[in-house]
Enzyme design. Sequence first.
Site, PDB file in Angstrom:
ATOM      1  N   SER A 151       0.826  -1.216   0.000  1.00 22.63           N
ATOM      2  CA  SER A 151       0.000   0.000   0.000  1.00 22.63           C
ATOM      3  C   SER A 151       0.862   1.268   0.000  1.00 22.63           C
ATOM      4  O   SER A 151       0.339   2.376   0.011  1.00 22.63           O
ATOM      5  CB  SER A 151      -0.908   0.017   1.223  1.00 22.63           C
ATOM      6  OG  SER A 151      -0.127   0.060   2.412  1.00 22.63           O
ATOM      7  N   TYR A 152       2.185   1.124   0.019  1.00 23.31           N
ATOM      8  CA  TYR A 152       3.061   2.303   0.085  1.00 23.31           C
ATOM      9  C   TYR A 152       3.117   3.020  -1.258  1.00 23.31           C
ATOM     10  O   TYR A 152       3.442   2.418  -2.280  1.00 23.31           O
ATOM     11  CB  TYR A 152       4.470   1.912   0.522  1.00 23.31           C
ATOM     12  CG  TYR A 152       4.609   1.587   1.994  1.00 23.31           C
ATOM     13  CD1 TYR A 152       3.525   1.684   2.855  1.00 23.31           C
ATOM     14  CD2 TYR A 152       5.827   1.189   2.531  1.00 23.31           C
ATOM     15  CE1 TYR A 152       3.655   1.383   4.210  1.00 23.31           C
ATOM     16  CE2 TYR A 152       5.968   0.886   3.874  1.00 23.31           C
ATOM     17  CZ  TYR A 152       4.885   0.983   4.716  1.00 23.31           C
ATOM     18  OH  TYR A 152       5.019   0.690   6.039  1.00 23.31           O
ATOM     19  N   GLY A 153       2.843   4.310  -1.201  1.00 22.29           N
ATOM     20  CA  GLY A 153       2.771   5.121  -2.405  1.00 22.29           C
ATOM     21  C   GLY A 153       1.422   5.815  -2.423  1.00 22.29           C
ATOM     22  O   GLY A 153       0.425   5.269  -1.962  1.00 22.29           O
TER      23      GLY A 153
ATOM     24  N   GLY B 262       2.227   1.235  -4.736  1.00 20.89           N
ATOM     25  CA  GLY B 262       3.178   0.180  -5.081  1.00 20.89           C
ATOM     26  C   GLY B 262       4.541   0.728  -5.488  1.00 20.89           C
ATOM     27  O   GLY B 262       5.459  -0.031  -5.820  1.00 20.89           O
TER      28      GLY B 262
ATOM     29  N   LYS C 259       4.623  -5.757   3.587  1.00 21.72           N
ATOM     30  CA  LYS C 259       3.394  -5.928   4.369  1.00 21.72           C
ATOM     31  C   LYS C 259       2.217  -5.880   3.404  1.00 21.72           C
ATOM     32  O   LYS C 259       2.088  -4.924   2.640  1.00 21.72           O
ATOM     33  CB  LYS C 259       3.288  -4.814   5.421  1.00 21.72           C
ATOM     34  CG  LYS C 259       4.418  -4.846   6.426  1.00 21.72           C
ATOM     35  CD  LYS C 259       4.271  -3.799   7.520  1.00 21.72           C
ATOM     36  CE  LYS C 259       4.450  -2.384   7.014  1.00 21.72           C
ATOM     37  NZ  LYS C 259       5.825  -2.097   6.547  1.00 21.72           N
TER      38      LYS C 259
END
Length: 333
Positions: A55-57, A63, A89
């Site tokens: 979920s990073y971004g 992504g 994660k």
Amino acid sequence: MQTLQQLSLPSMGCGTWAWGNQLLWGYNESMDDQLQAVFNLCVNNAVTLFDTGDSYGTGRLNGRSELLLGRFNREYVGSGKENICIATKLAAYPWRWTRQSMVKACKSSAQRLGRNVDLVQMHWSTANYAPWQEGGLLDGLGDLYEQGLVKGVGLSNYGPKRLKQVQKKFAERGVPITTLQVQYSLLSTYPVTQLKLKDLCDELGIKLIAYSPLALGLLTGKYSEQGPLPKGIRGLLFRQILPGMRRRSQPQASLLACLQDVAQSRNKTMSQVAINWCICKGTIPIPGAKSVEQARENIGALGWQLDGSEIAELDRAAANADKKMVQNIFQTK
């Protein structure tokens, strides 16, 4: 079946939440060369654990952190390459509720990385709001391990009660839990002092990863109420917490003053002392770094140790801080 020996974890890692996050960290694509240099410097200095999340971004950059890590990993040619461990994660999105959805999510992460995920982690527990969802997601993590798609399985934001339940569930399948990740720093001692998670992890043979060991930058000593403060959400949070970190209800009670004293006597920075404190507590801190300067400073937390009296002094100052970091809303009991 995988074996735990294949996963080697260093004493400190690097968090990559900021790599692609515009909202909180002001990321833009012109930073990518600098981030590649951060990655290279870390691996070259035995900081080989990189923590990311699918979920990073922000927005269209979802992504992005995994994509960048994949690229940096491919392009790295220095020493320590064989020890690189990428931990991702997987988010417990509402539309993910089957075991297959987790397997599919991990395969998508592997595609972005251009290699298998080493350590797959459940980003948070749904026990607080949708307990029915969690069983399938955990089954999926177990499947990934059994199918040899990952070397280890970890959890994030789990408390002792849930951790015991999940450990029992996994043990029945012969799936070990390698790591548990929680928000832990001098401003967030709750998981260890109140939830007693370190004792339980030691008992179960689980490594405790400390995310946000610098409390989003509050423990670096770079910020004061007089400003300037970071923009957006971080700035608002800092305005609430900074006064309580400086206030002295008794002499030597101020956390920032105590950090500064220890740093000066050690000829280290406040950040290095705060990270070293996490290491001394038996956790693997994963401070973030957006620049080579920050990465170099984080690396300076390695190769030495605070002594018992310094740790006790910092513990007292942490306990006396009027305001603590806000706990993650997904942290379970």
